[in-house]
Write an enzyme that holds these catalytic residues in place. Structure first.
Site, PDB file in Angstrom:
ATOM      1  N   LYS A 139      66.755  15.714 -31.306  1.00 53.11           N
ATOM      2  CA  LYS A 139      68.248  15.813 -32.445  1.00 53.11           C
ATOM      3  C   LYS A 139      68.995  13.931 -32.286  1.00 53.11           C
ATOM      4  O   LYS A 139      69.393  13.935 -33.237  1.00 53.11           O
ATOM      5  CB  LYS A 139      68.784  16.494 -31.246  1.00 53.11           C
ATOM      6  CG  LYS A 139      69.497  17.760 -31.067  1.00 53.11           C
ATOM      7  CD  LYS A 139      70.558  17.986 -30.737  1.00 53.11           C
ATOM      8  CE  LYS A 139      70.356  19.557 -29.991  1.00 53.11           C
ATOM      9  NZ  LYS A 139      71.549  20.566 -30.254  1.00 53.11           N
ATOM     10  N   LYS A 171      61.086  25.575 -36.253  1.00 46.96           N
ATOM     11  CA  LYS A 171      62.080  26.875 -35.630  1.00 46.96           C
ATOM     12  C   LYS A 171      62.616  27.249 -36.419  1.00 46.96           C
ATOM     13  O   LYS A 171      63.288  26.097 -37.325  1.00 46.96           O
ATOM     14  CB  LYS A 171      62.293  26.550 -33.931  1.00 46.96           C
ATOM     15  CG  LYS A 171      63.692  26.099 -33.382  1.00 46.96           C
ATOM     16  CD  LYS A 171      63.818  25.940 -32.561  1.00 46.96           C
ATOM     17  CE  LYS A 171      64.859  24.751 -32.392  1.00 46.96           C
ATOM     18  NZ  LYS A 171      65.231  24.133 -30.660  1.00 46.96           N
ATOM     19  N   LYS A 222      69.783  26.304 -36.850  1.00 47.33           N
ATOM     20  CA  LYS A 222      71.495  26.195 -37.487  1.00 47.33           C
ATOM     21  C   LYS A 222      71.454  24.959 -38.029  1.00 47.33           C
ATOM     22  O   LYS A 222      72.350  25.381 -38.613  1.00 47.33           O
ATOM     23  CB  LYS A 222      72.187  26.116 -36.623  1.00 47.33           C
ATOM     24  CG  LYS A 222      72.591  26.914 -35.607  1.00 47.33           C
ATOM     25  CD  LYS A 222      73.726  26.959 -34.180  1.00 47.33           C
ATOM     26  CE  LYS A 222      74.331  28.573 -33.326  1.00 47.33           C
ATOM     27  NZ  LYS A 222      74.273  27.935 -32.318  1.00 47.33           N
TER      28      LYS A 222
HETATM   29  P1  AMP Z   1      71.730  27.422 -29.708  1.00 49.07           P
HETATM   30  O1  AMP Z   1      72.578  28.385 -31.017  1.00 49.07           O
HETATM   31  O2  AMP Z   1      71.460  26.281 -29.306  1.00 49.07           O
HETATM   32  O3  AMP Z   1      73.209  27.566 -28.805  1.00 49.07           O
HETATM   33  O4  AMP Z   1      71.424  28.109 -28.862  1.00 49.07           O
HETATM   34  C1  AMP Z   1      71.646  29.610 -28.823  1.00 49.07           C
HETATM   35  C2  AMP Z   1      70.676  31.144 -27.212  1.00 49.07           C
HETATM   36  O5  AMP Z   1      69.483  31.124 -29.317  1.00 49.07           O
HETATM   37  C3  AMP Z   1      69.659  30.192 -26.701  1.00 49.07           C
HETATM   38  O6  AMP Z   1      68.922  30.656 -26.000  1.00 49.07           O
HETATM   39  C4  AMP Z   1      68.315  29.427 -27.703  1.00 49.07           C
HETATM   40  O7  AMP Z   1      67.560  29.524 -26.757  1.00 49.07           O
HETATM   41  C5  AMP Z   1      68.386  30.596 -28.606  1.00 49.07           C
HETATM   42  N1  AMP Z   1      67.202  30.158 -30.104  1.00 49.07           N
HETATM   43  C6  AMP Z   1      68.272  29.420 -30.664  1.00 49.07           C
HETATM   44  N2  AMP Z   1      67.175  28.934 -31.890  1.00 49.07           N
HETATM   45  C7  AMP Z   1      65.913  30.665 -31.973  1.00 49.07           C
HETATM   46  C8  AMP Z   1      64.661  30.301 -32.842  1.00 49.07           C
HETATM   47  N3  AMP Z   1      65.228  29.447 -33.428  1.00 49.07           N
HETATM   48  N4  AMP Z   1      64.736  31.557 -32.040  1.00 49.07           N
HETATM   49  C9  AMP Z   1      64.564  32.325 -30.350  1.00 49.07           C
HETATM   50  N5  AMP Z   1      65.838  31.446 -29.571  1.00 49.07           N
HETATM   51  C10 AMP Z   1      66.572  31.324 -30.663  1.00 49.07           C
END
Ligand code: AMP
Ligand code: TRP
Length: 333
Positions: free
Chosen positions: A111, A194, A197
């Site tokens: 990041k 991956k 967002k």
């Molecule tokens: P965040 O958007 O970073 O707050 O992530 C929220 C949840 O979604 C966390 O548990 C992450 O590990 C999961 N997550 C985010 N991106 C992915 C992805 N590409 N595949 C699977 N899980 C994800």
């Protein structure tokens, strides 16, 4: 009963990876655990957030938890900033965590990128706040996607060092719950990245509010290779885009990738993409529609967050008082 804590950042573009890797699992765990699900707005501001968008995105994540089926009467849904004990415990943990541990965090490196000097101090101590989120409730289990594994190891290190330093078993050692077929959903444009967002391309992800046309278009444009679908999962080797689409289908349909290949192995991607589109529309459509319905009533959503924050606070306060006492803070009120 065993206690779960997990969090999702209100940073917009909530996508299929968030849903399959985390949020859908949140709902599936609620009969077996006492669950606390948090919209981590304090984590979100470790990188710049437009204030109006942050508020809207906080409601959107809340609506996704609800639309995925989390029951706010039985479990707790709240936004992090409304329970100040998170920040209070994070300070103590800033004094427990070692710089060497934080320097190893791959998410910070990703990041912060090349301009490390310009990253916020908050981004650097992000995993410490995450440890505080979990341990403030003495949660034992944390459902997350695979990318959070390293942060959870740091949480375990913080708990262990705290217990050691003070010679008391204050904190449990938390277990990650990383399960389902889609623990790491990849970008639709590049099978080595991956789904995220923050990817500049909208075509890299299916978001929770995409309608049938957008879902169809994104899957049609999804990168594949010229070969037909492999016959077995061994054929995933060296074919990350094929592996990703088949895994997504498996997760949506709640079957194994082997079962998907039993039906579609050897066929052309053009046909499989139609089946995947139908499956995605069938499974995500109702969730997206329920989200839209909930977001049209922000007062209702805010009421759930308020009630959740009060109940979270009631759990957190006595635990924080115990921690203060162990640390040696003189509790005089
Ligand atoms: P965040 O958007 O970073 O707050 O992530 C929220 C949840 O979604 C966390 O548990 C992450 O590990 C999961 N997550 C985010 N991106 C992915 C992805 N590409 N595949 C699977 N899980 C994800
Ligand atoms: N870091 C997590 C993510 O980006 C979000 C998060 C914050 C979290 N606090 C948490 C997840 C506590 C699990 C438990 O996905």
């Amino acid at each position: 009963m065993k206690r779960i804590f997990s969090g999702v950042q209100p940073t917009g573009n909530l996508h299929l990876g968030n849903y399959l890797g985390a949020i859908r699992n949140f709902a599936r765990l609620q009969d077996d655990y006492e669950c606390i699900y948090c919209v981590v707005d304090m984590h979100a501001i470790t990188v710049w957030q437009d204030p109006a968008a942050l508020k809207a995105n906080t409601r959107e994540v809340t609506a996704t938890f609800l639309a995925a089926g989390v029951d706010p009467a039985k479990h707790i849904i709240f936004n992090q900033s409304q329970v100040p004990a998170h920040a209070e415990l994070a300070w103590i943990f800033n004094c427990v965590a070692r710089l060497g541990w934080l320097n190893r965090m791959t998410q910070f490196k990703e990041k912060a990128g090349k301009h490390r000097e310009n990253a916020s101090a908050g981004l650097y101590v992000y995993p410490v706040l995450m440890a505080a989120d979990i341990l403030l409730y003495k949660a034992t289990h944390v459902p997350v996607g695979e990318d959070q594994k390293q942060h959870l190891e740091l949480t375990r290190d913080v708990a262990q060092k705290f217990n050691n330093d003070f010679g008391r078993e204050v904190f449990p050692i938390v277990e990650p719950l990383i399960f389902g077929e889609a623990t790491r959903v990849m970008s639709l444009r590049d099978g080595s990245k991956k789904m995220s967002k923050s990817d500049p391309s909208d075509y890299s992800r299916i978001t929770m509010t995409d309608g049938p046309d957008e879902i169809a278009q994104k899957i049609r444009k999804a990168k594949t290779d010229p070969l037909p679908l492999p016959e077995t999962v061994e054929g995933f080797d060296g074919r990350p885009e094929a592996a990703n689409l088949i895994t997504i289908y498996a997760a949506l349909a709640d079957i194994t990738p082997e079962a998907v290949l039993g039906e579609y192995g050897g066929q052309q991607f053009s046909d499989f993409k139609k089946a995947l589109t139908d499956m995605a529309v069938e499974k995500l459509g109702p969730v997206g529609q329920e989200m839209q319905r909930l977001m049209a009533d922000p007062a209702h959503v805010d009421g759930i967050l308020k009630d959740g924050a009060e109940r979270a606070e009631a759990l957190a306060r006595p635990i924080l008082a115990e921690i203060y006492d162990v640390v040696g803070f003189l509790n005089v009120r």
